[in-house]
Scaffold this active site. Structure first.
Site, short mmCIF file in Angstrom:
data_model
loop_
_atom_site.label_atom_id
_atom_site.label_comp_id
_atom_site.label_asym_id
_atom_site.label_seq_id
_atom_site.Cartn_x
_atom_site.Cartn_y
_atom_site.Cartn_z
N ARG A 153 4.94 -3.91 11.62
CA ARG A 153 6.02 -3.10 10.91
C ARG A 153 5.47 -1.74 11.10
O ARG A 153 4.55 -1.38 10.33
CB ARG A 153 6.17 -3.52 9.39
CG ARG A 153 7.30 -2.92 8.78
CD ARG A 153 7.39 -3.07 7.34
NE ARG A 153 6.38 -2.19 6.65
CZ ARG A 153 5.50 -2.65 5.73
NH1 ARG A 153 5.40 -4.00 5.35
NH2 ARG A 153 4.65 -1.82 5.47
N HIS A 208 7.84 0.07 4.27
CA HIS A 208 8.24 -1.18 3.99
C HIS A 208 10.11 -0.83 3.70
O HIS A 208 10.82 -1.51 4.45
CB HIS A 208 7.83 -2.02 2.93
CG HIS A 208 8.64 -3.26 2.53
ND1 HIS A 208 8.94 -4.33 3.43
CD2 HIS A 208 9.62 -3.52 1.32
CE1 HIS A 208 9.65 -5.24 2.78
NE2 HIS A 208 10.15 -4.83 1.33
N TYR A 262 -2.03 1.39 1.68
CA TYR A 262 -2.77 0.11 1.80
C TYR A 262 -3.13 -0.19 3.28
O TYR A 262 -3.61 -1.37 3.41
CB TYR A 262 -1.77 -1.29 1.25
CG TYR A 262 -0.39 -1.18 1.74
CD1 TYR A 262 -0.05 -1.79 2.97
CD2 TYR A 262 0.70 -0.76 1.02
CE1 TYR A 262 1.30 -1.87 3.33
CE2 TYR A 262 1.94 -0.61 1.35
CZ TYR A 262 2.19 -1.36 2.67
OH TYR A 262 3.46 -1.32 2.84
#
Length: 490
Positions: free
Chosen positions: A378, A382, A391
């Protein structure tokens, strides 16, 4: 009272021990298996594999389960046991089996647990290398120029659509958005391998499947802006698309709830003997839900034509896969449920097309579920509510955007065949940008659905409490008109 119960328990235990004592005494006299001079011989590894404590097993009713595994003639009395000893099976323990209801199981005398992992991970099916060149020995279907170009242009459209709609959210024009950056090949190549009569149960990262089936840029924009032409009448979050015309079931925010629904739909196709299947998409995070496991088991047992397509993109929002799985990813979970499974390169459009094409044939012809794990990444956040740089490193993101970009890889392949060039690329990208911008302008000018649509399409005759809620909402909007959009008709 307590002392009375204790006394009764002691009496019961004493009587039970006494009965077992008498039973063993009788067996020791009449049954050679209990003779003190034979016990050592029977338990010795070098002797014939006979059944220990046959009388005890018979008393407890286990003969009916274990008899097929030992093959010997069943004894009907204690006096017949001695004649049975010579007829007990002589095959080695490794050839003895337990005829269990789920299938025959071989015995072993070795105390060995199954491994928690394998030395080598399950291989990943791939056709194109990082430079878009096919491997000489790769097993792949031949696809036409028309199909290849359509796949590529749809991937480009999806990429540009994501970019512009994402910017619209950042400008405050829409409330929410989720991109498919880095996963364009999964969307388009899988859709190209399906038929339009196959049903799609998506998550929120498969708009490309809908795009492939003919959903227009204007229809996408209408949904994102929630105007009166949006098929859900503005009652869904943005990117929660749905289209009955395209057999694309409306997206739900809840993770993995679409998976058991897909299995149920596939079961109905099987009952109706339809020449079609169901495909359901989900991320690696979805495989940690109970819905995934229940759906896999149900699909396997009922033998339904459904394709489980997992986008293992490395991150379940902010949870990396190494913190989520102890197993070798997702593909091994299929074997546990008896489902044919494959791991593929999710950034290789040809590998995806081949795998889904074959999976569809298997699902329909053999009436079986199939699990596909596509390894991808990805490369975007998100959603617009997420900042993935908190992160994971920017260097990691950029590496996947460049080296493993599925659009760039597929473009190199079609250009090497003379099917695409820089001029066509520039013209096409310019055209799509204009179309998306125009769709946004049109969608913004269209008024919102009326308030009444919030209370329709559920009951044929709305109950009193729902009517009361509608009256309350109307009063609230009128009283605080400045707090509500002016283009919402009362």
């Amino acid at each position: 009272m307590a002392s009375s119960c204790l006394s009764k328990s002691k009496n019961f235990i004493y009587n039970l021990k006494f009965k077992l004592y008498l039973l063993n005494r009788t067996s020791a006299v009449t049954n050679p298996l209990f003779h003190p001079h034979l016990r050592h011989t029977i338990s010795s590894p070098s002797s014939s594999p006979v059944r220990k404590h046959a009388s005890y097993s018979r008393v407890n009713g286990f003969d009916r389960w274990f008899e097929p595994a030992f093959v010997g003639r069943r004894s009907h009395s204690t006096t017949s046991v001695s004649s049975d000893v010579s007829q007990l099976p002589v095959e080695p323990p490794s050839q003895q089996v337990l005829d269990f209801p789920g299938g025959k199981v071989k015995f072993t005398q070795k105390l060995i647990f199954t491994s928690n992992s394998t030395e080598e991970r399950v291989h990943c099916y791939r056709v194109l290398d990082d430079n878009g060149q096919p491997f000489t020995d790769a097993e792949s279907l031949e696809i036409s120029k028309e199909l290849a170009v359509k796949m590529y242009t749809n991937m480009v459209t999806l990429e540009l659509m994501d970019t512009i709609f994402y910017e619209s959210q950042r400008q405050g024009r829409i409330s929410f958005y989720a991109t498919t950056t880095g996963e364009e090949a999964i969307n388009i190549a899988s859709a190209a391998a399906l038929n339009d009569n196959d049903f799609v149960f998506p998550q929120y990262r498969e708009p490309g499947v809908l795009l492939w089936r003919g959903f227009s840029l204007q229809e996408f924009a209408n949904q994102l802006f929630g105007n009166k032409y949006e098929y859900g009448k503005g009652r869904q979050m943005p990117v929660h698309y749905g289209s009955r015309k395209h057999n694309y079931i409306t997206v739900a925010s809840t993770v993995a709830t679409q998976i058991p629904h897909a299995v149920g739909a596939a079961y109905s196709l099987k009952m109706e003997k339809q020449d079609s299947c169901v495909i359901t998409y989900f991320g690696d995070g979805g495989t940690s839900t109970a819905d995934f496991h229940a759906a896999m088991n149900f699909a396997a047992v009922m033998e339904v034509p459904v394709i489980f397509f997992c986008r293992n993109n490395g991150w379940a929002i902010s949870t990396p896969v190494h913190e989520q799985f102890r197993s070798d990813g997702v593909v091994v979970k299929g074997k546990a449920y008896g489902v044919p499974s494959i791991r593929i390169d999710g950034n290789d459009a040809l590998a995806i097309y081949n795998a889904v094409h074959e999976a569809r044939k298997m699902a329909i012809k053999e009436q079986t579920p199939v699990l596909i794990e596509a390894l991808t990444y990805r490369a975007g956040h998100h959603t617009t509510s997420d900042d993935s740089t908190r992160y994971r490193s920017i260097d990691e993101i950029e590496k996947w955007r460049g080296d493993q970009n599925p659009i760039k890889r597929f473009r190199k392949w079609i250009e090497s065949r003379g099917w695409w060039n820089a001029v066509a690329e520039s013209e096409y990208r310019g055209s799509v940008r204009k179309q998306v911008a125009q769709a946004i302008q049109v969608a913004e000018r269209i008024e919102k659905p009326p308030v009444a649509d919030m209370f329709s399409d559920v009951y044929d005759a709305p109950p009193r409490n729902l009517n009361e809620q509608e009256v309350f909402v109307r009063k609230t909007v009128k009283k605080h008109r400045q707090d509500y959009p002016s283009d919402v008709p009362l």
